[in-house]
Design a protein around this motif. Structure first.
Motif, short mmCIF file in Angstrom:
data_model
loop_
_atom_site.label_atom_id
_atom_site.label_comp_id
_atom_site.label_asym_id
_atom_site.label_seq_id
_atom_site.Cartn_x
_atom_site.Cartn_y
_atom_site.Cartn_z
N ASP A 33 -12.88 4.06 4.63
CA ASP A 33 -12.11 3.07 3.87
C ASP A 33 -13.12 2.10 3.26
OD1 ASP A 33 -9.58 4.03 4.52
OD2 ASP A 33 -9.56 2.94 6.42
N TYR A 34 -13.15 2.06 1.95
CA TYR A 34 -14.13 1.22 1.26
C TYR A 34 -13.51 -0.12 0.96
CZ TYR A 34 -17.28 5.19 0.78
OH TYR A 34 -18.14 6.24 1.05
N VAL A 35 -13.77 -1.06 1.85
CA VAL A 35 -13.28 -2.43 1.68
C VAL A 35 -14.50 -3.35 1.73
CG1 VAL A 35 -11.84 -4.26 2.61
CG2 VAL A 35 -11.09 -1.88 2.80
N PHE A 36 -14.79 -3.97 0.61
CA PHE A 36 -15.96 -4.83 0.52
C PHE A 36 -15.51 -6.29 0.51
CE2 PHE A 36 -17.29 -0.88 -1.67
CZ PHE A 36 -18.29 -0.50 -0.79
N ALA A 37 -15.90 -7.01 1.54
CA ALA A 37 -15.55 -8.42 1.65
C ALA A 37 -16.71 -9.20 2.26
CB ALA A 37 -14.29 -8.59 2.51
N PRO A 38 -17.82 -9.26 1.54
CA PRO A 38 -19.00 -9.95 2.10
C PRO A 38 -18.75 -11.44 2.29
CG PRO A 38 -19.32 -9.47 -0.22
CD PRO A 38 -18.05 -8.77 0.18
N LYS A 39 -19.34 -11.99 3.33
CA LYS A 39 -19.19 -13.42 3.60
C LYS A 39 -20.12 -14.26 2.74
CE LYS A 39 -17.70 -12.71 8.40
NZ LYS A 39 -17.97 -12.99 9.84
N GLN A 40 -21.17 -13.64 2.22
CA GLN A 40 -22.16 -14.36 1.44
C GLN A 40 -22.04 -13.99 -0.05
OE1 GLN A 40 -22.85 -12.02 3.70
NE2 GLN A 40 -23.65 -10.34 2.48
N PRO A 75 -21.18 6.83 -10.84
CA PRO A 75 -21.12 6.06 -12.09
C PRO A 75 -20.02 5.01 -12.04
CG PRO A 75 -20.12 8.22 -12.37
CD PRO A 75 -20.77 8.24 -11.03
N ALA A 76 -20.26 3.93 -12.74
CA ALA A 76 -19.26 2.86 -12.81
C ALA A 76 -17.98 3.37 -13.47
CB ALA A 76 -19.83 1.68 -13.60
N THR A 77 -16.85 3.10 -12.82
CA THR A 77 -15.54 3.50 -13.34
C THR A 77 -14.57 2.34 -13.13
OG1 THR A 77 -14.79 4.41 -11.23
CG2 THR A 77 -15.97 5.92 -12.73
N LYS A 78 -13.39 2.47 -13.73
CA LYS A 78 -12.36 1.45 -13.49
C LYS A 78 -11.98 1.40 -12.00
CE LYS A 78 -10.26 1.70 -18.08
NZ LYS A 78 -9.02 2.02 -18.86
N GLU A 79 -11.97 2.58 -11.37
CA GLU A 79 -11.61 2.64 -9.94
C GLU A 79 -12.67 1.97 -9.09
OE1 GLU A 79 -11.50 5.22 -12.02
OE2 GLU A 79 -9.32 5.33 -12.20
N SER A 80 -13.94 2.23 -9.38
CA SER A 80 -15.00 1.63 -8.56
C SER A 80 -15.04 0.11 -8.77
CB SER A 80 -16.36 2.25 -8.86
OG SER A 80 -16.78 1.97 -10.19
N ARG A 81 -14.78 -0.31 -10.00
CA ARG A 81 -14.79 -1.76 -10.28
C ARG A 81 -13.78 -2.49 -9.40
NH1 ARG A 81 -15.05 -6.22 -10.12
NH2 ARG A 81 -15.02 -7.82 -11.73
N LYS A 82 -12.63 -1.87 -9.16
CA LYS A 82 -11.60 -2.52 -8.34
C LYS A 82 -12.06 -2.78 -6.91
CE LYS A 82 -7.83 -0.36 -10.96
NZ LYS A 82 -6.73 0.65 -10.92
N LEU A 83 -12.98 -1.94 -6.42
CA LEU A 83 -13.47 -2.11 -5.05
C LEU A 83 -14.23 -3.41 -4.86
CD1 LEU A 83 -14.86 1.50 -4.43
CD2 LEU A 83 -12.73 0.55 -3.54
N PHE A 84 -14.76 -3.93 -5.96
CA PHE A 84 -15.65 -5.09 -5.85
C PHE A 84 -14.99 -6.38 -6.36
CE2 PHE A 84 -18.36 -1.30 -6.49
CZ PHE A 84 -18.91 -1.27 -5.22
N LYS A 85 -13.66 -6.37 -6.43
CA LYS A 85 -12.94 -7.59 -6.80
C LYS A 85 -12.78 -8.47 -5.57
CE LYS A 85 -10.42 -6.18 -10.93
NZ LYS A 85 -9.10 -6.10 -11.60
N HIS A 86 -13.73 -9.32 -5.38
CA HIS A 86 -13.73 -10.24 -4.23
C HIS A 86 -14.39 -11.54 -4.67
CE1 HIS A 86 -15.00 -11.92 -0.32
NE2 HIS A 86 -13.94 -11.30 0.15
N ARG A 87 -13.95 -12.62 -4.10
CA ARG A 87 -14.42 -13.94 -4.53
C ARG A 87 -15.93 -14.13 -4.35
NH1 ARG A 87 -11.91 -14.59 0.35
NH2 ARG A 87 -13.09 -15.68 1.99
#
Length: 235
Positions: A169-176, A190-202
């Motif tokens: 499960d690819y959930v990216f939520a770094p504290k820093q 390669p960068a895709t619309k799907e991969s971009r969604k994985l990195f939507k974090h504050r």
């Protein structure tokens, strides 16, 4: 630049006397020498600590899961008193610096592993193809040799590891604060619309560049500038 190898080869330190430690995580199948041009640049500003988890085992076996890598890094850093101010990773290392719990002020991830649809054989074929592409230069031949040896000598373990990539499960939520750079011409991820969604974090700043997967090895000056620019910003 001074270089020393510690802990039975599990840890390498590259330094010009700077105090801020940057933990550096390589890509799967690579060796430290593949990145030496980039490391030399980074060592102008940081003490660069490179870990090799496979050397923790007596038989120096290839790890078979992300968890094994994470636990190995924790063990190496704890045992050697490594407390990085920053973390930097490429490919497999790019994934690791985003998910491992080693504290840092900032993290940079270049071409991290993300979910793919081509399966095990597709992954292995791409790895060998990438190695073959580099045969026209000395740096490329060195990388091709390290990747080919890693796969052929440790094939059962590499198969387990790639299977672990597929089921995660690819959930990216770094504290820093973290910078993720995906490449548009990446042979693996390669960068895709799907991969971009994985990195939507504050805490994640995201960008793409028109480069291939081995960008940090073949264009180290460009990557160094990305690293320095992000790490030197106030936020």
């Amino acid at each position: 630049m001074r270089h020393k190898t510690l802990d039975g080869g599990c840890l390498e330190i590259f330094t010009t006397g700077k105090s801020d430690v940057l933990l550096f995580k390589r890509g799967l199948g690579t060796i430290t020498d593949n990145y030496i041009d980039l490391i030399t640049l980074l060592a102008q500003d940081y003490e660069v600590a490179v870990t090799t988890v496979s050397k923790l085992k007596k038989n120096r076996a290839q790890p078979t899961s992300i968890e094994e890598y994470v636990n190995g890094d924790l063990e190496i850093c704890s045992r050697n008193g490594i407390e990085p101010r920053f973390k930097f990773g490429h490919s497999l290392g790019g994934l690791l610096v985003l998910v491992e719990p080693i504290p840092s002020e900032k993290t940079i991830s270049i071409s991290p592993i993300v979910p793919v649809k081509y399966g095990l054989y597709g992954f292995l074929a791409r790895a060998l193809y990438q190695g073959a592409k580099g045969l026209t230069s000395e740096k490329g031949r060195q990388m091709a040799e390290s990747i080919t040896l890693k796969i052929t000598r440790n094939l059962p373990n590499v198969v387990e590891l790639v299977n672990d990539f597929q089921k995660r499960d690819y959930v990216f939520a770094p504290k820093q604060p973290s910078l993720v750079v995906e490449t548009l011409y990446d042979e693996f991820f390669p960068a895709t619309k799907e991969s971009r969604k994985l990195f939507k974090h504050r805490n994640i700043a995201y960008k793409t560049v028109p480069r291939n997967h081995s960008w940090p090895i073949f264009q180290p000056e460009e990557v160094y500038e990305e690293v320095r620019k992000f790490l030197n910003t106030s936020k």
